[in-house]
Design a protein around this motif. Sequence first.
Motif, mmCIF file in Angstrom:
data_model
loop_
_atom_site.group_PDB
_atom_site.id
_atom_site.type_symbol
_atom_site.label_atom_id
_atom_site.label_comp_id
_atom_site.label_asym_id
_atom_site.label_seq_id
_atom_site.Cartn_x
_atom_site.Cartn_y
_atom_site.Cartn_z
ATOM 1 N N LEU A 263 0.819 -1.211 0.000
ATOM 2 C CA LEU A 263 0.000 0.000 0.000
ATOM 3 C C LEU A 263 0.857 1.267 0.000
ATOM 4 O O LEU A 263 0.410 2.315 -0.455
ATOM 5 C CB LEU A 263 -0.949 0.004 1.208
ATOM 6 C CG LEU A 263 -1.971 -1.129 1.273
ATOM 7 C CD1 LEU A 263 -2.914 -0.926 2.457
ATOM 8 C CD2 LEU A 263 -2.767 -1.241 -0.029
ATOM 9 N N ARG A 264 2.078 1.171 0.476
ATOM 10 C CA ARG A 264 2.986 2.323 0.413
ATOM 11 C C ARG A 264 3.333 2.704 -1.025
ATOM 12 O O ARG A 264 3.807 3.817 -1.266
ATOM 13 C CB ARG A 264 4.297 1.998 1.137
ATOM 14 C CG ARG A 264 4.216 1.838 2.643
ATOM 15 C CD ARG A 264 5.582 1.545 3.200
ATOM 16 N NE ARG A 264 5.618 1.445 4.659
ATOM 17 C CZ ARG A 264 6.554 1.976 5.434
ATOM 18 N NH1 ARG A 264 7.556 2.649 4.876
ATOM 19 N NH2 ARG A 264 6.520 1.834 6.740
ATOM 20 N N PHE A 265 3.139 1.784 -1.955
ATOM 21 C CA PHE A 265 3.555 2.003 -3.338
ATOM 22 C C PHE A 265 2.382 2.317 -4.269
ATOM 23 O O PHE A 265 2.575 2.416 -5.480
ATOM 24 C CB PHE A 265 4.338 0.790 -3.838
ATOM 25 C CG PHE A 265 5.649 0.616 -3.135
ATOM 26 C CD1 PHE A 265 6.804 1.199 -3.634
ATOM 27 C CD2 PHE A 265 5.728 -0.101 -1.943
ATOM 28 C CE1 PHE A 265 8.012 1.063 -2.971
ATOM 29 C CE2 PHE A 265 6.932 -0.242 -1.273
ATOM 30 C CZ PHE A 265 8.079 0.342 -1.783
ATOM 31 N N LEU A 266 1.187 2.495 -3.720
ATOM 32 C CA LEU A 266 0.066 2.952 -4.543
ATOM 33 C C LEU A 266 0.365 4.376 -5.008
ATOM 34 O O LEU A 266 0.558 5.271 -4.185
ATOM 35 C CB LEU A 266 -1.236 2.923 -3.745
ATOM 36 C CG LEU A 266 -1.758 1.550 -3.321
ATOM 37 C CD1 LEU A 266 -2.939 1.717 -2.369
ATOM 38 C CD2 LEU A 266 -2.173 0.725 -4.533
ATOM 39 N N GLU A 267 0.399 4.589 -6.292
ATOM 40 C CA GLU A 267 0.890 5.868 -6.805
ATOM 41 C C GLU A 267 0.101 7.071 -6.308
ATOM 42 O O GLU A 267 0.702 8.080 -5.903
ATOM 43 C CB GLU A 267 0.935 5.848 -8.333
ATOM 44 C CG GLU A 267 1.634 7.077 -8.897
ATOM 45 C CD GLU A 267 1.907 6.964 -10.377
ATOM 46 O OE1 GLU A 267 2.519 7.894 -10.926
ATOM 47 O OE2 GLU A 267 1.514 5.958 -10.986
ATOM 48 N N PRO A 268 -1.234 7.051 -6.302
ATOM 49 C CA PRO A 268 -1.938 8.237 -5.790
ATOM 50 C C PRO A 268 -1.639 8.499 -4.329
ATOM 51 O O PRO A 268 -1.578 9.655 -3.901
ATOM 52 C CB PRO A 268 -3.418 7.901 -6.014
ATOM 53 C CG PRO A 268 -3.470 6.435 -6.231
ATOM 54 C CD PRO A 268 -2.173 6.047 -6.834
ATOM 55 N N MET A 269 -1.423 7.447 -3.541
ATOM 56 C CA MET A 269 -1.109 7.641 -2.130
ATOM 57 C C MET A 269 0.318 8.158 -1.945
ATOM 58 O O MET A 269 0.605 8.916 -1.010
ATOM 59 C CB MET A 269 -1.301 6.330 -1.371
ATOM 60 C CG MET A 269 -2.756 5.907 -1.264
ATOM 61 S SD MET A 269 -3.793 7.204 -0.543
ATOM 62 C CE MET A 269 -5.343 6.322 -0.395
ATOM 63 N N GLN A 270 1.235 7.777 -2.823
ATOM 64 C CA GLN A 270 2.584 8.327 -2.754
ATOM 65 C C GLN A 270 2.558 9.833 -2.989
ATOM 66 O O GLN A 270 3.287 10.591 -2.334
ATOM 67 C CB GLN A 270 3.484 7.651 -3.783
ATOM 68 C CG GLN A 270 3.837 6.218 -3.424
ATOM 69 C CD GLN A 270 4.809 5.609 -4.410
ATOM 70 O OE1 GLN A 270 4.753 5.875 -5.605
ATOM 71 N NE2 GLN A 270 5.702 4.775 -3.916
ATOM 72 N N ARG A 271 1.714 10.268 -3.897
ATOM 73 C CA ARG A 271 1.607 11.703 -4.176
ATOM 74 C C ARG A 271 0.960 12.441 -3.002
ATOM 75 O O ARG A 271 1.354 13.564 -2.660
ATOM 76 C CB ARG A 271 0.839 11.926 -5.477
ATOM 77 C CG ARG A 271 1.595 11.386 -6.689
ATOM 78 C CD ARG A 271 0.816 11.556 -7.983
ATOM 79 N NE ARG A 271 1.587 10.998 -9.080
ATOM 80 C CZ ARG A 271 2.556 11.642 -9.713
ATOM 81 N NH1 ARG A 271 2.853 12.873 -9.375
ATOM 82 N NH2 ARG A 271 3.228 11.064 -10.698
ATOM 83 N N LEU A 272 -0.020 11.805 -2.375
ATOM 84 C CA LEU A 272 -0.620 12.402 -1.191
ATOM 85 C C LEU A 272 0.393 12.477 -0.060
ATOM 86 O O LEU A 272 0.483 13.494 0.647
ATOM 87 C CB LEU A 272 -1.841 11.589 -0.762
ATOM 88 C CG LEU A 272 -2.623 12.109 0.451
ATOM 89 C CD1 LEU A 272 -3.061 13.560 0.245
ATOM 90 C CD2 LEU A 272 -3.822 11.216 0.724
ATOM 91 N N ARG A 273 1.170 11.427 0.125
ATOM 92 C CA ARG A 273 2.212 11.427 1.154
ATOM 93 C C ARG A 273 3.222 12.549 0.884
ATOM 94 O O ARG A 273 3.682 13.221 1.825
ATOM 95 C CB ARG A 273 2.906 10.064 1.170
ATOM 96 C CG ARG A 273 4.100 9.940 2.061
ATOM 97 C CD ARG A 273 3.787 10.148 3.536
ATOM 98 N NE ARG A 273 4.825 10.973 4.167
ATOM 99 C CZ ARG A 273 4.664 11.663 5.268
ATOM 100 N NH1 ARG A 273 3.519 11.643 5.908
ATOM 101 N NH2 ARG A 273 5.647 12.388 5.751
ATOM 102 N N ASP A 274 3.542 12.787 -0.380
ATOM 103 C CA ASP A 274 4.465 13.859 -0.739
ATOM 104 C C ASP A 274 3.878 15.216 -0.364
ATOM 105 O O ASP A 274 4.594 16.093 0.136
ATOM 106 C CB ASP A 274 4.764 13.797 -2.242
ATOM 107 C CG ASP A 274 5.827 14.805 -2.661
ATOM 108 O OD1 ASP A 274 6.948 14.752 -2.105
ATOM 109 O OD2 ASP A 274 5.539 15.646 -3.534
ATOM 110 N N ASP A 275 2.585 15.412 -0.582
ATOM 111 C CA ASP A 275 1.936 16.667 -0.192
ATOM 112 C C ASP A 275 1.972 16.862 1.325
ATOM 113 O O ASP A 275 2.158 17.976 1.816
ATOM 114 C CB ASP A 275 0.488 16.685 -0.685
ATOM 115 C CG ASP A 275 0.343 17.451 -1.990
ATOM 116 O OD1 ASP A 275 1.368 17.672 -2.661
ATOM 117 O OD2 ASP A 275 -0.789 17.832 -2.343
#
Length: 334
Positions: free
Chosen positions: A121-133
């Motif tokens: 789940l750490r590698f789900l792309e939309p969540m990676q972008r949210l984590r970056d925000d």
Amino acid sequence: MSIRVGIIGAGDIARVHVRAIRAAGGNVVAVSALSERESKAFALEHDIELAFEGAESLLERVDAVVIATPNGEHAGQTIASVRAGVPVLCEIPAGVSLNEAVAVKDEAERSGVTVMVAHTLRFLEPMQRLRDDIAKSRFTPRHVILRRTTMRRTNAGWSGQPRAWVDSIVWHHGAHQVDFALWLLQGERADLTKITVHGSVGSQRSIAGQPLDLGAVLGVEDGGLVSLSLSYNSSRDVEDALIIGDERTYVFSNGQLRSTSASERDSFSRHISPGVQRDVEGSPASRLDDLKKQAIRAQDAEFLRAISEGRQPRSSIKDILPAMHVLQALVQEG
């Protein structure tokens, strides 16, 4: 020269890893399973050169391994691989107790051998972008609400096929959800001193005696909350997240991340993948499945890159250990 990878295990998730490792440029050269017949059948199906009964001979012929066996075998097989000097990508969970996970971490540190755990789940792309925000203070989360429900009263895997081993709502899907929430709120390695745990496993048990339900509320620094609802007793498959923050609220459902405002349906959902986004006729389940496969490809590519670059991977055994501490606390409370 490409990295020679062995696959320990011959089930459904092993098939996914073969494709992911090859997509990342790795060379899958060997597979091992409980029986020679099973490993040879898997090798033939996937055009793998070497097939073994048991992992010992495999470890002598590879540069890295993916462990994709039943949950209860993960810790022992990871430790054996590390002692043989072979880097490991271990399917979730790292162990079926905190003690097992700590033993894996300790052996990896003693040996200086890479151990990555497939917290996909750490590698789900939309969540990676949210984590970056979140890391860049563009979004301030206050409450993460996660639901994961399915039907596993009997021993069947995600593909629906029967299997001999028993799944665990705590150490399998619980590990996914707890780690994901802590990663989203606190980054690559959560701070255990800033986490409080309240929750319990349910009283109803599967035919194998495993709990079917898990509920928890975690408190994190600055008053943030995580609410978790997991069930193996549901006639409906649900996998979604509600991330409530100061600036907006996000909903992750059916493989897409959207804000609550139509005008704010920002770029996150466009980054799932062109194929998924164009496939408007596809079912929500197929969109989420495609997104997860993309995440596994990104995860396995990170494993190979970390080996090539001589560094620790993201989602290392040390990174995911805080989630295992939380799960052990829930087991003790329940």
